[in-house]
Design an enzyme around this catalytic site. Structure first.
Site, PDB file in Angstrom:
ATOM      1  N   ARG A 126     119.962  58.022 -91.149  1.00 22.77           N
ATOM      2  CA  ARG A 126     118.962  58.037 -92.290  1.00 22.77           C
ATOM      3  C   ARG A 126     117.532  58.752 -92.041  1.00 22.77           C
ATOM      4  O   ARG A 126     116.525  58.552 -92.327  1.00 22.77           O
ATOM      5  CB  ARG A 126     118.478  56.431 -92.293  1.00 22.77           C
ATOM      6  CG  ARG A 126     119.404  55.550 -92.875  1.00 22.77           C
ATOM      7  CD  ARG A 126     118.806  54.236 -93.283  1.00 22.77           C
ATOM      8  NE  ARG A 126     120.211  53.252 -93.714  1.00 22.77           N
ATOM      9  CZ  ARG A 126     120.740  52.651 -92.638  1.00 22.77           C
ATOM     10  NH1 ARG A 126     120.233  52.557 -91.445  1.00 22.77           N
ATOM     11  NH2 ARG A 126     121.748  51.818 -93.144  1.00 22.77           N
ATOM     12  N   LYS A 148     113.243  70.480-100.337  1.00 25.29           N
ATOM     13  CA  LYS A 148     114.457  70.115-101.090  1.00 25.29           C
ATOM     14  C   LYS A 148     115.827  70.629-100.109  1.00 25.29           C
ATOM     15  O   LYS A 148     115.775  71.493 -99.611  1.00 25.29           O
ATOM     16  CB  LYS A 148     114.589  71.098-102.254  1.00 25.29           C
ATOM     17  CG  LYS A 148     113.567  70.639-103.509  1.00 25.29           C
ATOM     18  CD  LYS A 148     113.783  71.461-104.827  1.00 25.29           C
ATOM     19  CE  LYS A 148     113.154  70.877-105.829  1.00 25.29           C
ATOM     20  NZ  LYS A 148     113.316  71.824-107.027  1.00 25.29           N
ATOM     21  N   GLU A 190     111.069  85.774-106.089  1.00 30.44           N
ATOM     22  CA  GLU A 190     110.300  84.490-105.915  1.00 30.44           C
ATOM     23  C   GLU A 190     108.748  84.801-105.759  1.00 30.44           C
ATOM     24  O   GLU A 190     107.939  84.164-105.927  1.00 30.44           O
ATOM     25  CB  GLU A 190     110.952  83.808-104.988  1.00 30.44           C
ATOM     26  CG  GLU A 190     112.405  83.212-105.094  1.00 30.44           C
ATOM     27  CD  GLU A 190     112.446  81.997-106.166  1.00 30.44           C
ATOM     28  OE1 GLU A 190     111.466  81.558-106.612  1.00 30.44           O
ATOM     29  OE2 GLU A 190     113.748  81.864-106.643  1.00 30.44           O
ATOM     30  N   LYS A 232     103.379  77.813-102.876  1.00 30.69           N
ATOM     31  CA  LYS A 232     104.405  76.816-102.946  1.00 30.69           C
ATOM     32  C   LYS A 232     103.823  75.554-102.218  1.00 30.69           C
ATOM     33  O   LYS A 232     104.066  74.354-102.389  1.00 30.69           O
ATOM     34  CB  LYS A 232     105.712  77.374-102.082  1.00 30.69           C
ATOM     35  CG  LYS A 232     106.880  76.296-102.071  1.00 30.69           C
ATOM     36  CD  LYS A 232     107.995  76.646-102.351  1.00 30.69           C
ATOM     37  CE  LYS A 232     108.840  75.334-102.753  1.00 30.69           C
ATOM     38  NZ  LYS A 232     110.182  75.732-102.674  1.00 30.69           N
ATOM     39  N   GLU A 242     108.655  66.371-107.352  1.00 32.09           N
ATOM     40  CA  GLU A 242     108.757  66.972-108.855  1.00 32.09           C
ATOM     41  C   GLU A 242     108.715  66.244-109.989  1.00 32.09           C
ATOM     42  O   GLU A 242     109.471  66.144-110.933  1.00 32.09           O
ATOM     43  CB  GLU A 242     110.115  67.870-109.139  1.00 32.09           C
ATOM     44  CG  GLU A 242     110.209  68.922-110.128  1.00 32.09           C
ATOM     45  CD  GLU A 242     111.345  69.971-109.826  1.00 32.09           C
ATOM     46  OE1 GLU A 242     111.517  70.444-108.788  1.00 32.09           O
ATOM     47  OE2 GLU A 242     112.092  70.234-110.846  1.00 32.09           O
ATOM     48  N   ARG A 246     105.301  70.470-109.766  1.00 32.52           N
ATOM     49  CA  ARG A 246     106.262  71.037-109.125  1.00 32.52           C
ATOM     50  C   ARG A 246     107.204  72.048-110.024  1.00 32.52           C
ATOM     51  O   ARG A 246     107.766  72.928-109.552  1.00 32.52           O
ATOM     52  CB  ARG A 246     107.029  70.439-108.054  1.00 32.52           C
ATOM     53  CG  ARG A 246     107.968  71.172-107.357  1.00 32.52           C
ATOM     54  CD  ARG A 246     108.526  70.299-105.993  1.00 32.52           C
ATOM     55  NE  ARG A 246     109.471  71.314-105.147  1.00 32.52           N
ATOM     56  CZ  ARG A 246     109.675  70.899-104.039  1.00 32.52           C
ATOM     57  NH1 ARG A 246     109.231  69.894-103.511  1.00 32.52           N
ATOM     58  NH2 ARG A 246     110.467  71.936-103.230  1.00 32.52           N
ATOM     59  N   ASN A 250     109.998  76.640-111.160  1.00 34.27           N
ATOM     60  CA  ASN A 250     111.323  76.758-111.924  1.00 34.27           C
ATOM     61  C   ASN A 250     110.990  77.809-112.944  1.00 34.27           C
ATOM     62  O   ASN A 250     111.855  78.240-113.741  1.00 34.27           O
ATOM     63  CB  ASN A 250     111.900  75.587-112.636  1.00 34.27           C
ATOM     64  CG  ASN A 250     112.278  74.675-111.615  1.00 34.27           C
ATOM     65  OD1 ASN A 250     112.526  74.851-110.564  1.00 34.27           O
ATOM     66  ND2 ASN A 250     112.235  73.540-112.053  1.00 34.27           N
ATOM     67  N   HIS A 253     113.818  80.288-113.870  1.00 36.01           N
ATOM     68  CA  HIS A 253     115.004  79.746-113.463  1.00 36.01           C
ATOM     69  C   HIS A 253     115.808  78.934-114.288  1.00 36.01           C
ATOM     70  O   HIS A 253     117.014  78.940-113.991  1.00 36.01           O
ATOM     71  CB  HIS A 253     114.690  78.680-112.362  1.00 36.01           C
ATOM     72  CG  HIS A 253     114.123  79.334-111.104  1.00 36.01           C
ATOM     73  ND1 HIS A 253     113.133  80.218-110.906  1.00 36.01           N
ATOM     74  CD2 HIS A 253     114.681  79.127-109.777  1.00 36.01           C
ATOM     75  CE1 HIS A 253     112.956  80.579-109.851  1.00 36.01           C
ATOM     76  NE2 HIS A 253     113.959  79.981-108.821  1.00 36.01           N
ATOM     77  N   HIS A 257     119.471  80.389-113.809  1.00 37.89           N
ATOM     78  CA  HIS A 257     120.671  79.747-113.227  1.00 37.89           C
ATOM     79  C   HIS A 257     121.849  79.893-114.150  1.00 37.89           C
ATOM     80  O   HIS A 257     122.701  79.883-113.760  1.00 37.89           O
ATOM     81  CB  HIS A 257     120.286  78.233-113.331  1.00 37.89           C
ATOM     82  CG  HIS A 257     119.441  77.724-111.994  1.00 37.89           C
ATOM     83  ND1 HIS A 257     118.566  76.724-111.954  1.00 37.89           N
ATOM     84  CD2 HIS A 257     119.223  78.344-110.962  1.00 37.89           C
ATOM     85  CE1 HIS A 257     117.786  76.758-110.899  1.00 37.89           C
ATOM     86  NE2 HIS A 257     118.176  77.562-110.094  1.00 37.89           N
ATOM     87  N   HIS A 269     120.462  85.562-106.351  1.00 39.75           N
ATOM     88  CA  HIS A 269     119.456  84.638-107.062  1.00 39.75           C
ATOM     89  C   HIS A 269     118.198  85.484-107.745  1.00 39.75           C
ATOM     90  O   HIS A 269     117.896  85.121-108.926  1.00 39.75           O
ATOM     91  CB  HIS A 269     119.339  83.485-106.058  1.00 39.75           C
ATOM     92  CG  HIS A 269     118.110  82.665-106.723  1.00 39.75           C
ATOM     93  ND1 HIS A 269     118.504  81.529-107.657  1.00 39.75           N
ATOM     94  CD2 HIS A 269     116.913  82.156-106.639  1.00 39.75           C
ATOM     95  CE1 HIS A 269     117.333  80.895-107.776  1.00 39.75           C
ATOM     96  NE2 HIS A 269     116.513  81.292-107.094  1.00 39.75           N
TER      97      HIS A 269
HETATM   98  N1  GLY Z   1     112.767  75.984-105.591  1.00 40.89           N
HETATM   99  C1  GLY Z   1     111.931  75.253-106.407  1.00 40.89           C
HETATM  100  C2  GLY Z   1     111.337  74.213-105.579  1.00 40.89           C
HETATM  101  O1  GLY Z   1     111.266  74.089-104.373  1.00 40.89           O
HETATM  102  O2  GLY Z   1     110.890  73.246-106.238  1.00 40.89           O
END
Ligand code: GLY
Length: 365
Positions: A126, A148, A190, A232, A242, A246, A250, A253, A257, A269
């Site tokens: 965990r 993430k 980015e 960031k 998010e 956050r 995107n 994106h 995507h 990407h």
């Molecule tokens: N790559 C977008 C984020 O980390 O929220």
């Protein structure tokens, strides 16, 4: 952003605050910071790395021996590494080595490797200590920062995962210096994104001299990494999971995507995000808020970085269908991050298909 008072003289530390606060250390030759960043009480460490970094991972291991018992887990690079079988392999290595809750995982590689390593750390008992050591530009400015983590399934990318904060991120710029130039340029998408959504100084630096800006040995390159990581860090500090802000990360994106999917993930990407940003800029212009000059700036900067700014005209229906599926996965309306002006992002929710198509015609080649 502060000069680092402790340890390596040539390091900048950017803090991420909020739940699970941690530092991002940026500098040249800062890999020797990894051991200290693991914290007290850690006995065993698993370094997860791709085959191309086997030698460097062995060197990193050497720096940790004496203080820790260190295991290596070599995994496939890129998306091939983000599979449940690969996570299971890491769990097996940890299980056989009797990894306890006080042991640690180091993600050493590009964005896919740090995503997988983060997921393994989040799920073992965990959650065990995680230190991310990104080795690509994309990893440094995006994937390894912000917590993430995840793996892909046959049904899609990143469908299984967890928000899981690392204990530290160590970004050694010396690692980027040996990357192929097209990989560095793709990673710049980015960086440019951070410029448009929040930090226009980034755009000024690239426009001043694109060759200097993209030279991993230049001071300008380092400044760009620091500024992008700063964006960031600020965003994820205020919205780790998010729930709101956050989402601005995107930018570019949503269509990006869909392009990656249409290209069966053969496009980098960053290339897909570059087209996606021009598209989002056109959406911003068509909805009446974004000045032409800012849209043009997207094209000129991405062009200078040799990133794509258009996409074939006949692919709209495919891209739209992919974006619609994405929308269903979120149980909501199609949403785009657009700009009302430079560094003023906002959400465009549920746009008309006609508007989406009109913007596509502006980027169709
Ligand atoms: N790559 C977008 C984020 O980390 O929220």
């Amino acid at each position: 952003m502060t000069p680092d008072a402790l340890g390596a003289p040539d390091a900048t530390v950017i803090p991420v605050t909020g739940d699970g606060a941690y530092d991002i250390v940026i500098g040249r030759g800062v890999l020797d910071r990894v051991g200290d960043s693991l914290g007290a009480g850690v006995n065993k460490v698993l370094i997860v790395h791709p085959p191309t970094l086997a030698l460097l991972a062995a060197e990193l291991r050497e720096t940790l021996l004496g203080r820790f018992e260190v295991l290596l887990a070599e995994i496939p690079d890129a998306e091939a590494g983000k599979r449940v079988e690969v996570a299971a392999f890491c769990w097996q290595v940890m299980g056989q080595a009797d990894f306890t809750r006080t042991d640690a995982v180091i993600g050493f590689g590009g964005g896919a490797v740090t995503d997988l390593a983060g997921f393994v750390a989040a799920t073992w008992l965990r959650g065990v200590t995680l230190v991310q050591v990104p080795t690509t530009l994309l990893g440094m400015v995006d994937a390894a920062v912000g917590g993430k983590t995840g793996i892909n399934t046959n049904e899609g990318k990143n469908l299984v995962g967890a928000f899981y904060a690392p204990r530290a991120v160590i970004a050694d710029l010396d690692l980027v210096a040996s990357l192929p130039r097209n990989e560095i340029l793709a990673g710049f998408a980015e960086v440019v994104k951070c410029g448009f959504i929040a930090e226009p100084e980034i755009l000024d630096i690239i426009e001043r001299d694109v060759d200097v800006a993209t030279d991993p040995l230049s001071d300008e390159f380092r400044r760009l990494i620091e500024l992008s990581v700063g964006v960031k860090a600020r965003v994820v500090s205020s919205d780790f999971k998010e729930a709101g802000l956050r989402e601005i990360l995107n930018y570019g994106h949503t269509l990006g995507h869909a392009i990656e999917h249409a290209e069966r993930y053969q496009w980098r990407h960053g290339a897909a995000v570059a087209v996606g940003m021009v598209y989002a800029a056109e959406l911003g212009r068509l909805t009446g808020s974004l000045p032409d000059a800012v849209v043009d700036r997207h094209r000129s900067i991405l062009n200078a970085l040799t990133l794509p700014i258009s996409y074939p005209a006949g692919r709209w229906q495919t891209l739209l269908a992919t974006m619609q599926r994405d929308k269903k996965a979120r149980a909501g309306m199609l949403r785009f991050i657009v700009l009302d002006d430079l560094a003023r992002p906002s959400v465009l929710q549920g746009p008309e298909t006609a508007l989406l198509y009109a913007a596509y015609q502006e980027i169709a080649s």
